[in-house]
Design a protein around this motif. Structure first.
Motif, PDB file in Angstrom:
ATOM      1  N   SER A  49       0.812  -1.213   0.000  1.00 41.95           N
ATOM      2  CA  SER A  49       0.000   0.000   0.000  1.00 41.95           C
ATOM      3  C   SER A  49       0.847   1.265   0.000  1.00 41.95           C
ATOM      4  O   SER A  49       0.354   2.343  -0.359  1.00 41.95           O
ATOM      5  CB  SER A  49      -0.956  -0.002   1.201  1.00 41.95           C
ATOM      6  N   ASP A  50       2.135   1.155   0.385  1.00 42.27           N
ATOM      7  CA  ASP A  50       3.030   2.321   0.297  1.00 42.27           C
ATOM      8  C   ASP A  50       3.109   2.834  -1.139  1.00 42.27           C
ATOM      9  O   ASP A  50       3.228   4.042  -1.375  1.00 42.27           O
ATOM     10  CB  ASP A  50       4.441   1.963   0.777  1.00 42.27           C
ATOM     11  N   CYS A  51       3.058   1.916  -2.096  1.00 42.80           N
ATOM     12  CA  CYS A  51       3.143   2.307  -3.508  1.00 42.80           C
ATOM     13  C   CYS A  51       1.920   3.111  -3.921  1.00 42.80           C
ATOM     14  O   CYS A  51       2.027   4.102  -4.659  1.00 42.80           O
ATOM     15  CB  CYS A  51       3.267   1.069  -4.383  1.00 42.80           C
ATOM     16  N   LEU A  52       0.742   2.692  -3.469  1.00 43.77           N
ATOM     17  CA  LEU A  52      -0.479   3.434  -3.765  1.00 43.77           C
ATOM     18  C   LEU A  52      -0.406   4.835  -3.178  1.00 43.77           C
ATOM     19  O   LEU A  52      -0.746   5.826  -3.842  1.00 43.77           O
ATOM     20  CB  LEU A  52      -1.696   2.689  -3.208  1.00 43.77           C
ATOM     21  N   GLU A  53       0.068   4.928  -1.951  1.00 46.70           N
ATOM     22  CA  GLU A  53       0.175   6.228  -1.294  1.00 46.70           C
ATOM     23  C   GLU A  53       1.188   7.127  -2.010  1.00 46.70           C
ATOM     24  O   GLU A  53       0.961   8.326  -2.201  1.00 46.70           O
ATOM     25  CB  GLU A  53       0.574   6.030   0.166  1.00 46.70           C
ATOM     26  N   GLN A  54       2.306   6.540  -2.431  1.00 49.50           N
ATOM     27  CA  GLN A  54       3.342   7.307  -3.130  1.00 49.50           C
ATOM     28  C   GLN A  54       2.796   7.935  -4.407  1.00 49.50           C
ATOM     29  O   GLN A  54       2.983   9.124  -4.667  1.00 49.50           O
ATOM     30  CB  GLN A  54       4.521   6.399  -3.471  1.00 49.50           C
ATOM     31  N   TRP A  55       2.106   7.142  -5.220  1.00 50.40           N
ATOM     32  CA  TRP A  55       1.631   7.653  -6.502  1.00 50.40           C
ATOM     33  C   TRP A  55       0.410   8.544  -6.337  1.00 50.40           C
ATOM     34  O   TRP A  55       0.161   9.424  -7.178  1.00 50.40           O
ATOM     35  CB  TRP A  55       1.378   6.506  -7.462  1.00 50.40           C
ATOM     36  N   ALA A  56      -0.344   8.365  -5.279  1.00 51.26           N
ATOM     37  CA  ALA A  56      -1.452   9.280  -5.001  1.00 51.26           C
ATOM     38  C   ALA A  56      -0.929  10.678  -4.664  1.00 51.26           C
ATOM     39  O   ALA A  56      -1.604  11.682  -4.912  1.00 51.26           O
ATOM     40  CB  ALA A  56      -2.302   8.749  -3.861  1.00 51.26           C
ATOM     41  N   GLN A  57       0.285  10.731  -4.107  1.00 48.72           N
ATOM     42  CA  GLN A  57       0.900  12.016  -3.784  1.00 48.72           C
ATOM     43  C   GLN A  57       1.607  12.627  -4.989  1.00 48.72           C
ATOM     44  O   GLN A  57       1.506  13.825  -5.240  1.00 48.72           O
ATOM     45  CB  GLN A  57       1.891  11.836  -2.630  1.00 48.72           C
ATOM     46  N   SER A  58       2.328  11.805  -5.759  1.00 49.33           N
ATOM     47  CA  SER A  58       3.154  12.350  -6.832  1.00 49.33           C
ATOM     48  C   SER A  58       2.411  12.474  -8.168  1.00 49.33           C
ATOM     49  O   SER A  58       2.778  13.308  -9.004  1.00 49.33           O
ATOM     50  CB  SER A  58       4.404  11.485  -7.026  1.00 49.33           C
ATOM     51  N   ALA A  59       1.384  11.668  -8.384  1.00 48.44           N
ATOM     52  CA  ALA A  59       0.613  11.749  -9.635  1.00 48.44           C
ATOM     53  C   ALA A  59      -0.862  11.503  -9.324  1.00 48.44           C
ATOM     54  O   ALA A  59      -1.463  10.534  -9.804  1.00 48.44           O
ATOM     55  CB  ALA A  59       1.128  10.737 -10.645  1.00 48.44           C
ATOM     56  N   PRO A  60      -1.464  12.379  -8.524  1.00 51.17           N
ATOM     57  CA  PRO A  60      -2.810  12.101  -8.009  1.00 51.17           C
ATOM     58  C   PRO A  60      -3.880  11.949  -9.076  1.00 51.17           C
ATOM     59  O   PRO A  60      -4.830  11.174  -8.898  1.00 51.17           O
ATOM     60  CB  PRO A  60      -3.103  13.309  -7.111  1.00 51.17           C
ATOM     61  N   ASP A  61      -3.745  12.663 -10.197  1.00 59.28           N
ATOM     62  CA  ASP A  61      -4.799  12.651 -11.208  1.00 59.28           C
ATOM     63  C   ASP A  61      -4.572  11.618 -12.308  1.00 59.28           C
ATOM     64  O   ASP A  61      -5.401  11.462 -13.203  1.00 59.28           O
ATOM     65  CB  ASP A  61      -4.927  14.039 -11.841  1.00 59.28           C
ATOM     66  N   ARG A  62      -3.461  10.914 -12.253  1.00 61.69           N
ATOM     67  CA  ARG A  62      -3.174   9.882 -13.248  1.00 61.69           C
ATOM     68  C   ARG A  62      -4.091   8.684 -13.006  1.00 61.69           C
ATOM     69  O   ARG A  62      -4.337   8.290 -11.869  1.00 61.69           O
ATOM     70  CB  ARG A  62      -1.709   9.459 -13.167  1.00 61.69           C
ATOM     71  N   SER A  63      -4.570   8.093 -14.081  1.00 58.74           N
ATOM     72  CA  SER A  63      -5.448   6.930 -13.941  1.00 58.74           C
ATOM     73  C   SER A  63      -4.658   5.723 -13.457  1.00 58.74           C
ATOM     74  O   SER A  63      -3.637   5.368 -14.045  1.00 58.74           O
ATOM     75  CB  SER A  63      -6.114   6.594 -15.275  1.00 58.74           C
TER      76      SER A  63
END
Length: 217
Positions: free
Chosen positions: A2-16
């Motif tokens: 889940s760290d990966c999900l959190e990382q990308w939600a922060q760095s690329a929040p609007d990316r699908s």
């Protein structure tokens, strides 16, 4: 994981993160930020329902956005999930393998995408275990094979507001926490459950990333 999900939600929040065509042919997209919010809400619901390693989430249907959301929510909350071959519910006539798997993992919640799975659920699942179906299927099932059971619409899992109990559950998740129980095909004997930890899945994903470097993007 889940760290990966959190990382990308922060760095690329609007990316699908995921997309799927709906019945009308239009694409339905869920971004990384949206999925993080969905996963945390689902995680809170699973905590509230008292799910655990001894009462995991069983998923009877195939790949879809709800399946992914439920899997990520379970991992966020430290609740293992159990993806089960659809054939055990839709092709089998005696539901022997499904009955075996559900007897081994003793799920605290069972999800299926539609009411085609209702007959199998009614045949093998204890009546006190909540069932989650997508919205239209949930309404149809309570008037059919699942009458008298606790049947929830999937959107109800997203209604919870993440709170302290989820934060505590998430803080307890580590590399050796169980992410999922993956069952073998059972082609020769009864399916066997294989424990998959977060460490194992992350190692596998890193191997894939090193072999196919473009995936890092």
């Amino acid at each position: 994981l889940s760290d990966c999900l959190e990382q990308w939600a922060q760095s690329a929040p609007d990316r699908s993160l995921v997309a799927r065509r709906d019945h009308g042919g239009d694409w339905r997209h869920v971004s990384y930020a949206q999925m993080l919010d969905r996963a945390r809400r689902v995680g809170q619901t699973l905590v509230d329902l008292g799910l655990s390693v001894d009462r995991p989430v069983a998923i009877l249907s195939g790949n879809d956005i709800e399946h992914l959301t439920l899997a990520l929510g379970a991992m966020w909350a430290g609740v293992p999930y159990v993806p089960i071959s659809t054939a055990y519910s839709l092709v089998s006539q005696d539901y022997g393998k499904l009955r075996h798997i559900l007897g081994v993992v003793t799920p605290g919640l069972v999800f299926a995408s539609d009411d085609r799975f209702a007959k199998a659920i009614a045949a093998v699942l204890p009546a006190d275990v909540p069932v989650v179906l997508t919205e239209g299927a949930a309404e149809a099932a309570v008037d059919g094979p699942l009458a008298g059971r606790r049947v929830l619409g999937f959107n109800s899992l997203l209604a919870a507001e993440p709170g302290p109990t989820l934060a505590a559950a998430h803080a307890a998740v580590g590399p050796d926490s169980i992410a999922k129980f993956l069952f073998t095909s059972g082609s020769t004997k009864a399916p066997k459950g294989v424990v998959n930890t977060h460490r194992m899945i992350c190692a596998n994903q890193q191997q894939v990333r090193q072999c196919m470097a473009f995936l890092a993007e």
